[in-house]
Write a protein that holds these residues in place. Structure first.
Motif, mmCIF file in Angstrom:
data_model
loop_
_atom_site.group_PDB
_atom_site.id
_atom_site.type_symbol
_atom_site.label_atom_id
_atom_site.label_comp_id
_atom_site.label_asym_id
_atom_site.label_seq_id
_atom_site.Cartn_x
_atom_site.Cartn_y
_atom_site.Cartn_z
ATOM 1 N N THR A 189 -3.587 -4.100 -5.438
ATOM 2 C CA THR A 189 -3.261 -2.256 -6.038
ATOM 3 C C THR A 189 -4.063 -2.126 -4.829
ATOM 4 O OG1 THR A 189 -5.571 -2.375 -6.238
ATOM 5 C CG2 THR A 189 -3.900 -2.515 -8.262
ATOM 6 N N TRP A 190 -4.407 -2.403 -2.930
ATOM 7 C CA TRP A 190 -5.080 -1.827 -2.331
ATOM 8 C C TRP A 190 -3.928 -1.118 -2.031
ATOM 9 C CZ3 TRP A 190 -4.487 -1.247 3.137
ATOM 10 C CH2 TRP A 190 -5.907 -0.113 3.623
ATOM 11 N N PHE A 191 -2.947 -1.225 -1.324
ATOM 12 C CA PHE A 191 -1.032 -1.202 -0.474
ATOM 13 C C PHE A 191 -0.715 -0.512 -1.252
ATOM 14 C CE2 PHE A 191 -2.509 -4.628 1.896
ATOM 15 C CZ PHE A 191 -2.119 -4.023 3.574
ATOM 16 N N LEU A 192 -0.732 -0.043 -2.758
ATOM 17 C CA LEU A 192 -0.539 0.402 -3.662
ATOM 18 C C LEU A 192 -0.338 2.310 -2.718
ATOM 19 C CD1 LEU A 192 -0.387 0.424 -7.258
ATOM 20 C CD2 LEU A 192 1.267 0.047 -6.296
ATOM 21 N N THR A 193 -1.773 2.167 -2.362
ATOM 22 C CA THR A 193 -2.019 3.600 -1.796
ATOM 23 C C THR A 193 -2.049 3.783 -0.580
ATOM 24 O OG1 THR A 193 -4.320 3.161 -3.029
ATOM 25 C CG2 THR A 193 -3.139 4.660 -3.722
ATOM 26 N N HIS A 194 -1.780 3.158 -0.074
ATOM 27 C CA HIS A 194 -1.621 2.691 1.410
ATOM 28 C C HIS A 194 -1.030 2.079 2.372
ATOM 29 C CE1 HIS A 194 -6.419 1.995 0.799
ATOM 30 N NE2 HIS A 194 -6.290 2.209 1.496
ATOM 31 N N ARG A 195 0.368 3.478 1.898
ATOM 32 C CA ARG A 195 2.168 2.730 2.448
ATOM 33 C C ARG A 195 1.897 3.680 4.046
ATOM 34 N NH1 ARG A 195 3.151 -0.647 -0.176
ATOM 35 N NH2 ARG A 195 4.639 -0.935 0.918
ATOM 36 N N SER A 196 0.975 3.550 4.879
ATOM 37 C CA SER A 196 1.728 3.764 6.074
ATOM 38 C C SER A 196 0.477 3.821 6.937
ATOM 39 C CB SER A 196 1.760 5.057 6.352
ATOM 40 O OG SER A 196 0.298 6.002 5.852
ATOM 41 N N GLY A 197 0.947 3.390 8.246
ATOM 42 C CA GLY A 197 -0.056 2.725 9.700
ATOM 43 C C GLY A 197 -0.629 1.009 9.516
ATOM 44 N N HIS A 198 -0.074 0.545 8.489
ATOM 45 C CA HIS A 198 -0.769 -0.946 8.851
ATOM 46 C C HIS A 198 0.833 -1.835 8.986
ATOM 47 C CE1 HIS A 198 -4.204 -0.155 6.387
ATOM 48 N NE2 HIS A 198 -2.991 0.660 6.348
ATOM 49 N N ALA A 199 0.005 -2.310 9.450
ATOM 50 C CA ALA A 199 1.155 -3.516 9.657
ATOM 51 C C ALA A 199 1.972 -4.740 9.002
ATOM 52 C CB ALA A 199 0.442 -5.479 10.737
ATOM 53 N N GLY A 200 3.182 -4.725 8.313
ATOM 54 C CA GLY A 200 3.748 -5.336 7.826
ATOM 55 C C GLY A 200 4.586 -3.915 6.091
ATOM 56 N N VAL A 201 4.163 -3.048 6.680
ATOM 57 C CA VAL A 201 4.324 -2.754 5.207
ATOM 58 C C VAL A 201 5.520 -1.890 4.936
ATOM 59 C CG1 VAL A 201 3.539 -0.046 3.786
ATOM 60 C CG2 VAL A 201 2.168 -2.453 4.681
ATOM 61 N N PHE A 202 6.226 -1.832 4.428
ATOM 62 C CA PHE A 202 8.187 -1.067 4.268
ATOM 63 C C PHE A 202 7.232 0.401 3.179
ATOM 64 C CE2 PHE A 202 9.163 -5.487 2.950
ATOM 65 C CZ PHE A 202 9.809 -5.532 4.202
ATOM 66 N N SER A 203 7.446 1.292 4.471
ATOM 67 C CA SER A 203 6.094 3.089 4.110
ATOM 68 C C SER A 203 7.740 4.186 3.513
ATOM 69 C CB SER A 203 6.277 3.988 5.018
ATOM 70 O OG SER A 203 6.704 3.173 6.656
ATOM 71 N N SER A 204 8.668 3.342 3.776
ATOM 72 C CA SER A 204 9.356 4.533 3.258
ATOM 73 C C SER A 204 10.883 4.104 3.168
ATOM 74 C CB SER A 204 9.733 5.837 3.763
ATOM 75 O OG SER A 204 10.010 6.420 5.188
ATOM 76 N N ALA A 205 11.924 4.694 2.641
ATOM 77 C CA ALA A 205 13.165 3.955 2.530
ATOM 78 C C ALA A 205 14.131 4.716 4.052
ATOM 79 C CB ALA A 205 14.044 5.138 2.036
ATOM 80 N N SER B 75 12.459 4.597 7.003
ATOM 81 C CA SER B 75 11.255 3.561 7.439
ATOM 82 C C SER B 75 12.589 2.572 8.718
ATOM 83 C CB SER B 75 9.983 2.559 7.299
ATOM 84 O OG SER B 75 10.554 2.061 6.632
ATOM 85 N N ALA B 76 12.401 2.172 9.764
ATOM 86 C CA ALA B 76 13.085 1.185 10.217
ATOM 87 C C ALA B 76 12.952 0.076 9.476
ATOM 88 C CB ALA B 76 12.520 0.612 11.852
#
Length: 214
Positions: free
Chosen positions: A167-183, A185-186
């Motif tokens: 669950t950790w990355f459900l609430t950490h969607r930006s500023g981390h490597a390997g994350v698809f943060s938003s539609a 995002s590159a």
């Protein structure tokens, strides 16, 4: 964190992403039979392609990985991972779903739950929709038209609200490597520019999932 923090990956081959899509060696297929491919699968070997590509690992090194996809999305898959490489987007590991993962405990296919826990990036796996195996509906992964990238950083939420693998990355969607943060995002656009649909826009979300249609 993921069960494989710094997994052993093959060394990069050639310069750049050096993506290649082809039929794949017999040895690759032999490890898939009885695991990610079983009798009754909606597609067979002739419909699938083996895509190899260099990627940037979380260790900052270039490695080489592979995914098996439907022939209909093979060139778009190679292009998407080439874009990720050019962005230096971090990928934990890219290993084909096969006997190395063991059997899925909840139905046909190789063990996607083990792969998610190890943060493996993969595509073809002849399995039912995750978390809803009792319905016996083939996932688009069973057709080779869906790709899951960095499962740990991009979790999947099923219709009951259960989260895989963590669950950790459900609430950490930006500023981390390997994350698809938003539609916008590159990294997400590396796929959507090629016609893939991103599961992170769905409700409930499937942040790791890109669907190439069929």
């Amino acid at each position: 964190g993921p069960t494989a923090r710094s997994p052993a990956s093959r060394a990069a081959v050639g310069s750049g992403a050096n993506a290649n899509a082809g039929p794949g060696r017999g040895s690759v297929w032999a490890r898939m039979v009885g695991y990610s491919w079983v009798y009754g699968c909606p597609v067979g070997r002739s419909s699938l392609r083996y895509v190899t590509v260099n990627f940037w690992g979380f260790d900052g090194r270039r490695s080489r990985g592979a995914v098996v996809v439907n022939a209909s999305i093979a060139s778009r898959t190679a292009a998407a991972f080439t874009r990720l490489y050019e962005q230096q987007f971090r990928i934990r590991q890219m290993k084909v779903m096969d006997s190395g993962w063991g059997h899925n405990p909840k139905g046909p296919g190789a063990d996607d739950y083990a792969a998610m826990g190890a943060d493996n990036t993969s595509a073809f796996n002849c399995r039912y929709v995750g978390g809803e195996e009792s319905k016996k509906v083939w996932s688009n992964h069973a057709y080779g038209t869906a790709i899951d990238v960095n499962d740990f950083e991009n979790p999947y939420v099923d219709v009951q609200g259960r989260v895989y693998p963590d669950t950790w990355f459900l609430t950490h969607r930006s500023g981390h490597a390997g994350v698809f943060s938003s539609a916008s995002s590159a990294a997400v656009q590396a796929f959507t520019a090629g016609g893939f649909r991103w599961g992170g826009a769905w409700s409930p979300p499937d942040f790791q999932h890109f669907d190439g249609g069929r």
